[in-house]
Scaffold this active site. Structure first.
Site, mmCIF file in Angstrom:
data_model
loop_
_atom_site.group_PDB
_atom_site.id
_atom_site.type_symbol
_atom_site.label_atom_id
_atom_site.label_comp_id
_atom_site.label_asym_id
_atom_site.label_seq_id
_atom_site.Cartn_x
_atom_site.Cartn_y
_atom_site.Cartn_z
ATOM 1 N N LYS A 22 10.613 7.050 -6.166
ATOM 2 C CA LYS A 22 9.530 6.657 -7.080
ATOM 3 C C LYS A 22 8.202 6.575 -6.331
ATOM 4 O O LYS A 22 7.191 7.121 -6.776
ATOM 5 C CB LYS A 22 9.847 5.286 -7.697
ATOM 6 C CG LYS A 22 8.682 4.686 -8.466
ATOM 7 C CD LYS A 22 9.030 3.353 -9.071
ATOM 8 C CE LYS A 22 8.665 2.169 -8.224
ATOM 9 N NZ LYS A 22 7.229 1.888 -8.108
ATOM 10 N N ASN A 23 8.216 5.890 -5.184
ATOM 11 C CA ASN A 23 6.951 5.688 -4.477
ATOM 12 C C ASN A 23 6.476 6.953 -3.774
ATOM 13 O O ASN A 23 5.349 7.009 -3.277
ATOM 14 C CB ASN A 23 7.082 4.538 -3.465
ATOM 15 C CG ASN A 23 7.227 3.205 -4.171
ATOM 16 O OD1 ASN A 23 7.095 3.114 -5.380
ATOM 17 N ND2 ASN A 23 7.518 2.166 -3.401
ATOM 18 N N CYS A 116 0.004 -8.049 -11.738
ATOM 19 C CA CYS A 116 1.250 -7.535 -12.301
ATOM 20 C C CYS A 116 2.314 -8.572 -12.072
ATOM 21 O O CYS A 116 2.032 -9.678 -11.640
ATOM 22 C CB CYS A 116 1.634 -6.207 -11.667
ATOM 23 S SG CYS A 116 2.297 -6.409 -10.015
ATOM 24 N N ARG A 121 -2.645 -8.271 -7.533
ATOM 25 C CA ARG A 121 -2.587 -7.081 -6.671
ATOM 26 C C ARG A 121 -3.964 -6.455 -6.618
ATOM 27 O O ARG A 121 -4.288 -5.550 -7.379
ATOM 28 C CB ARG A 121 -1.530 -6.105 -7.177
ATOM 29 C CG ARG A 121 -0.150 -6.687 -6.954
ATOM 30 C CD ARG A 121 0.965 -5.811 -7.356
ATOM 31 N NE ARG A 121 1.203 -4.676 -6.512
ATOM 32 C CZ ARG A 121 2.280 -3.887 -6.653
ATOM 33 N NH1 ARG A 121 3.165 -4.152 -7.582
ATOM 34 N NH2 ARG A 121 2.447 -2.858 -5.874
ATOM 35 N N ASP A 304 10.508 -4.405 -0.964
ATOM 36 C CA ASP A 304 11.229 -3.894 -2.134
ATOM 37 C C ASP A 304 12.742 -4.076 -2.011
ATOM 38 O O ASP A 304 13.456 -3.938 -3.007
ATOM 39 C CB ASP A 304 10.914 -2.404 -2.345
ATOM 40 C CG ASP A 304 9.513 -2.187 -2.900
ATOM 41 O OD1 ASP A 304 8.855 -3.184 -3.280
ATOM 42 O OD2 ASP A 304 9.074 -1.029 -2.961
ATOM 43 N N ARG A 396 11.667 1.683 -14.839
ATOM 44 C CA ARG A 396 10.463 2.149 -14.121
ATOM 45 C C ARG A 396 10.843 2.813 -12.797
ATOM 46 O O ARG A 396 10.103 3.664 -12.302
ATOM 47 C CB ARG A 396 9.538 0.959 -13.806
ATOM 48 C CG ARG A 396 8.773 0.408 -14.993
ATOM 49 C CD ARG A 396 7.798 -0.663 -14.535
ATOM 50 N NE ARG A 396 7.204 -0.258 -13.277
ATOM 51 C CZ ARG A 396 7.110 -1.019 -12.185
ATOM 52 N NH1 ARG A 396 7.543 -2.262 -12.202
ATOM 53 N NH2 ARG A 396 6.563 -0.552 -11.088
HETATM 54 C C1 UD1 Z 1 3.475 -0.024 -2.541
HETATM 55 C C2 UD1 Z 1 4.741 0.316 -3.299
HETATM 56 C C3 UD1 Z 1 5.510 -0.951 -3.635
HETATM 57 C C4 UD1 Z 1 5.764 -1.766 -2.375
HETATM 58 C C5 UD1 Z 1 4.464 -2.002 -1.601
HETATM 59 C C6 UD1 Z 1 4.680 -2.688 -0.268
HETATM 60 C C7 UD1 Z 1 4.114 2.329 -4.490
HETATM 61 C C8 UD1 Z 1 3.881 2.982 -5.795
HETATM 62 N N1 UD1 Z 1 4.368 0.999 -4.525
HETATM 63 O O1 UD1 Z 1 2.669 -0.808 -3.404
HETATM 64 O O2 UD1 Z 1 6.761 -0.574 -4.228
HETATM 65 O O3 UD1 Z 1 6.324 -3.023 -2.724
HETATM 66 O O4 UD1 Z 1 3.805 -0.746 -1.355
HETATM 67 O O5 UD1 Z 1 5.569 -1.949 0.499
HETATM 68 O O6 UD1 Z 1 4.112 2.968 -3.461
HETATM 69 N N2 UD1 Z 1 -3.622 -5.407 -0.886
HETATM 70 C C9 UD1 Z 1 -4.908 -5.914 -0.902
HETATM 71 N N3 UD1 Z 1 -5.914 -5.089 -1.309
HETATM 72 C C10 UD1 Z 1 -5.695 -3.797 -1.683
HETATM 73 C C11 UD1 Z 1 -4.387 -3.300 -1.653
HETATM 74 C C12 UD1 Z 1 -3.358 -4.125 -1.256
HETATM 75 O O7 UD1 Z 1 -5.124 -7.077 -0.573
HETATM 76 O O8 UD1 Z 1 -6.658 -3.096 -2.027
HETATM 77 C C13 UD1 Z 1 -2.493 -6.276 -0.473
HETATM 78 C C14 UD1 Z 1 -1.477 -6.502 -1.602
HETATM 79 O O9 UD1 Z 1 -1.863 -7.549 -2.452
HETATM 80 C C15 UD1 Z 1 -0.221 -6.799 -0.828
HETATM 81 C C16 UD1 Z 1 -0.373 -5.951 0.429
HETATM 82 O O10 UD1 Z 1 -1.757 -5.593 0.517
HETATM 83 O O11 UD1 Z 1 -0.188 -8.152 -0.457
HETATM 84 C C17 UD1 Z 1 0.445 -4.698 0.455
HETATM 85 O O12 UD1 Z 1 0.167 -3.926 -0.708
HETATM 86 P P1 UD1 Z 1 0.223 -2.352 -0.718
HETATM 87 O O13 UD1 Z 1 0.825 -1.848 0.548
HETATM 88 O O14 UD1 Z 1 -1.112 -1.842 -1.120
HETATM 89 O O15 UD1 Z 1 1.254 -2.084 -1.896
HETATM 90 P P2 UD1 Z 1 1.117 -1.024 -3.059
HETATM 91 O O16 UD1 Z 1 0.540 0.248 -2.540
HETATM 92 O O17 UD1 Z 1 0.503 -1.662 -4.241
#
Ligand code: UD1
Length: 417
Positions: A22-23, A116, A121, A304, A396
């Site tokens: 998925k990711n 979410c 997020r 995850d 999902r």
């Molecule tokens: C992706 C994965 C999700 C997984 C996560 C962490 C996909 C579609 N989803 O989510 O399944 O659980 O990585 O391995 O690939 N953060 C900020 N600011 C930002 C972006 C992130 O503060 O602009 C923080 C988030 O709140 C979180 C951390 O960074 O605490 C990690 O998030 P991130 O690695 O961005 O996860 P996703 O890409 O949303």
């Protein structure tokens, strides 16, 4: 209401092939926009999140059709650069379209994806990366208006966000000049996105390490790519065998991508044999508790897989401590595990699981994707019948969770009501 009925408490024996990740597939579908041509994406799992990504591509003016496990996207003439609230609200990962739409169309308008089920997020890192590339971004009233001609830059991420790394890579692939992304996330899905981008003519190097270098190209083109296997789905199926006992085999995934998970299962007493073609697991005796499990960016233990492994360890002798370091609200499966007889205490980011002798089937409800999968993992190891609802979360990320667990020998059926 659709439910899974799971009759647990007997050892499993079977084999399952995992779906495409998925990711992995979600950013790749967004990146097809950059090709300006036709892309064939193989091993594309049947997930509701994938359907939403295809709906977004169609809304933008692309043709997107599925033929079996292959999705064909014709991105030769997109007509729009906005994503309506309705589509943004259906999936947080719709934020992946920001970089590609901006790079391709010179502008992008979308609503802020907001929080979410895992808690807040933010997307500040996505936005600062795109600003570094020259985007002007106006944030007001929950909407983002972005415009600009992108040019290469040095981007240092404050933390290794998976999504921000991917958005920056996609935007930089079609920008003028060279971009260096420092403190990039290192997840295998990022290397997969690099593989796809290079398949459409981009020049991206370093994915899988903390520094990614992208030389922007204007002549991206048609391409064909096979999405990598889903390491979290694989972890789910191994955890199901750990929970119920017995033996099982998982194919279609690179074992190196889940070595932190298999290390925990081994420490708990499972016999795990990894090879390039399959991961085999045998569970001959009751599990034992393991050293503290702390979630961390890759190559650390994946957030995850936290709920999924917790479910498998509910009956392990002794106490296991979990520390969730990535998301604020990721213990929503705990109350339902406790309803099934588990002994779990949560204090902030820490959960302590004290092994119980038995779990018992119950009516439980998925509150989020991986938490829902965890309840299924617990249910196959619980005495009696469990009825699992909230399948919209599970759909999902799992193409056919009931089918996969049945292939492993579990007594599970899905009822559509
Ligand atoms: C992706 C994965 C999700 C997984 C996560 C962490 C996909 C579609 N989803 O989510 O399944 O659980 O990585 O391995 O690939 N953060 C900020 N600011 C930002 C972006 C992130 O503060 O602009 C923080 C988030 O709140 C979180 C951390 O960074 O605490 C990690 O998030 P991130 O690695 O961005 O996860 P996703 O890409 O949303």
């Amino acid at each position: 209401m659709s439910v899974l009925r799971i009759e647990g408490g007997r050892p499993l024996r079977g084999s399952v092939r995992v779906q495409g990740a998925k990711n992995g597939v979600l950013p790749i579908l967004a990146a097809t926009l950059l090709s300006g041509d036709v892309c064939l994406i193989h091993n594309c799992p049947r997930l509701t999140d994938v359907d939403i990504a295809l709906d977004i591509l169609r809304h933008l003016g692309c043709r997107a059709v599925r033929e079996g496990e292959c999705v064909i996207v014709d991105a030769s003439c997109p007509t729009r650069w906005d994503i309506p609230d309705e589509l943004m609200g259906r999936m947080r990962s719709s934020v992946f379209f920001l970089g590609p739409v901006l790079a391709r169309m010179g502008a992008c308008r979308l609503s802020y994806p907001g929080g979410c089920e895992l808690g807040p997020r933010p997307i500040d890192l996505h936005l600062s990366a795109l600003r570094a590339l020259g985007a002007e971004i106006d944030e007001g009233h929950g909407r983002l208006e972005c415009a600009g001609r992108l040019r290469g830059a040095e981007i240092t991420l404050a933390l290794p966000s998976v999504g921000a790394t991917e958005n920056a890579m996609m935007a930089a692939a079609a920008a003028r000049g060279t971009t260096t992304i420092v403190n990039a996330a290192r997840e295998p899905e990022i290397a997969d996105l690099q593989g796809f981008l290079n398949a459409i003519g981009a020049d991206v190097r370093g994915a899988g390490s903390s520094t990614i270098v992208v030389r922007g190209r204007e002549d991206l083109h048609a391409g064909e790519y096979t999405v990598l296997g889903d390491r979290i789905a694989a972890a789910t199926y191994l955890a199901a065998v750990a929970s119920a006992g017995g033996e099982g085999e998982v194919t279609g995934v690179d074992w190196r991508h889940l070595s932190t998970v298999t290390a925990v299962l081994s420490e708990a007493g499972c016999l795990v044999y990894s090879s390039p073609s399959a991961i085999r697991i045998e569970v001959r005796e009751p599990l034992r508790a393991v050293r503290p499990i702390r979630t961390a960016p890759y190559p650390g233990f994946p957030t995850d897989a936290q709920a999924i492994v917790m479910a498998a360890l509910c009956k392990a002798r002794g106490a296991t401590v979990f520390a969730e370091n990535i998301f604020d609200s990721r213990y929503r499966h705990v109350d339902d595990l406790v309803r099934m007889g588990a002994d779990i205490k949560v204090e902030g980011r820490v959960a302590v699981v004290t092994g119980v002798e038995k779990l018992f089937g119950a009516s439980v409800r998925a509150a989020d994707l991986r938490g829902g999968a965890a309840l299924a993992v617990a249910a196959v190891g619980a005495q009696g019948e469990s009825v699992l609802s909230g399948l919209e979360h599970i759909d999902r990320g799992y193409a056919d969770l009931a089918g996969a667990l049945a292939a492993l020998g579990a007594d599970v059926r899905r009822e559509e009501n």
